[in-house]
Write a protein that holds these residues in place. Structure first.
Motif, PDB file in Angstrom:
ATOM      1  N   ARG A 157       0.848  -1.180   0.000  1.00 26.64           N
ATOM      2  CA  ARG A 157       0.000   0.000   0.000  1.00 26.64           C
ATOM      3  C   ARG A 157       0.891   1.241   0.000  1.00 26.64           C
ATOM      4  N   TYR A 173      -7.801   3.732  -1.115  1.00 23.58           N
ATOM      5  CA  TYR A 173      -8.346   3.769   0.236  1.00 23.58           C
ATOM      6  C   TYR A 173      -8.230   5.179   0.817  1.00 23.58           C
ATOM      7  N   CYS A 174      -9.248   5.611   1.538  1.00 22.15           N
ATOM      8  CA  CYS A 174      -9.067   6.813   2.346  1.00 22.15           C
ATOM      9  C   CYS A 174      -8.815   6.375   3.786  1.00 22.15           C
ATOM     10  N   ALA A 175      -8.122   7.216   4.501  1.00 23.59           N
ATOM     11  CA  ALA A 175      -7.720   6.897   5.866  1.00 23.59           C
ATOM     12  C   ALA A 175      -7.686   8.175   6.681  1.00 23.59           C
ATOM     13  N   PRO A 222       1.246   4.077   5.963  1.00 22.80           N
ATOM     14  CA  PRO A 222       0.017   3.487   6.488  1.00 22.80           C
ATOM     15  C   PRO A 222      -0.053   3.327   8.000  1.00 22.80           C
ATOM     16  N   TYR A 230      -1.796   6.031  10.190  1.00 23.21           N
ATOM     17  CA  TYR A 230      -3.225   6.310  10.062  1.00 23.21           C
ATOM     18  C   TYR A 230      -4.018   5.311  10.897  1.00 23.21           C
ATOM     19  N   TRP A 240      -9.567   3.258   8.449  1.00 19.00           N
ATOM     20  CA  TRP A 240      -9.483   2.982   7.018  1.00 19.00           C
ATOM     21  C   TRP A 240     -10.862   2.649   6.457  1.00 19.00           C
TER      22      TRP A 240
END
Length: 124
Positions: free
Chosen positions: A45, A95-97, A108, A111, A114
């Motif tokens: 990611r 993806y938004c986070a 990642p 954050y 998710w």
């Protein structure tokens, strides 16, 4: 209950545009940073863009800078990712986070919440 729901993913031809949206519920986005990440098959990611909705600060990955624009609406419960000049290498699940701090971050683990992701496919 805190929830993030992405939408807007689709199949698009190279050079085309898409606008992704992330709807946040259970958050007051004045207190968070929102990021977009993507993950292609067989790859890790990766960071795409992030925004502090109150300060208006934005940050982009070099691979998308100048082509993608992240924004937050005035109600600060929806964040958008406008993607222009799309390339086949932009194909991924996006993806938004949400990050539970006001400093922008690009990995990642930084954050805390998710969404489930939305598929973007760039192909002729």
């Amino acid at each position: 209950q805190r929830r993030l729901v992405e939408s807007g993913g689709a199949l698009v031809q190279p050079g085309g545009s898409l606008r992704l949206s992330c709807a946040a519920s259970g958050f007051n986005l004045e207190y968070y940073v929102i990021g977009w990440f993507r993950q292609a098959p067989g790859k890790e990611r990766e960071f795409v863009a992030a925004i502090n909705p109150v300060a208006g600060n934005t940050y982009y990955s070099p691979s998308v800078k100048g082509r993608f624009t992240i924004s937050a609406d005035t109600s600060r419960i929806r964040v958008h990712l406008q993607m222009n000049s799309l390339r086949p290498e932009d194909t991924a699940v996006y993806y938004c986070a949400v990050r539970n701090m006001l400093s922008i971050a690009s990995t990642p683990p930084e954050y805390d919440y998710w969404g489930q992701g939305t598929q973007v496919t760039v192909s002729s």
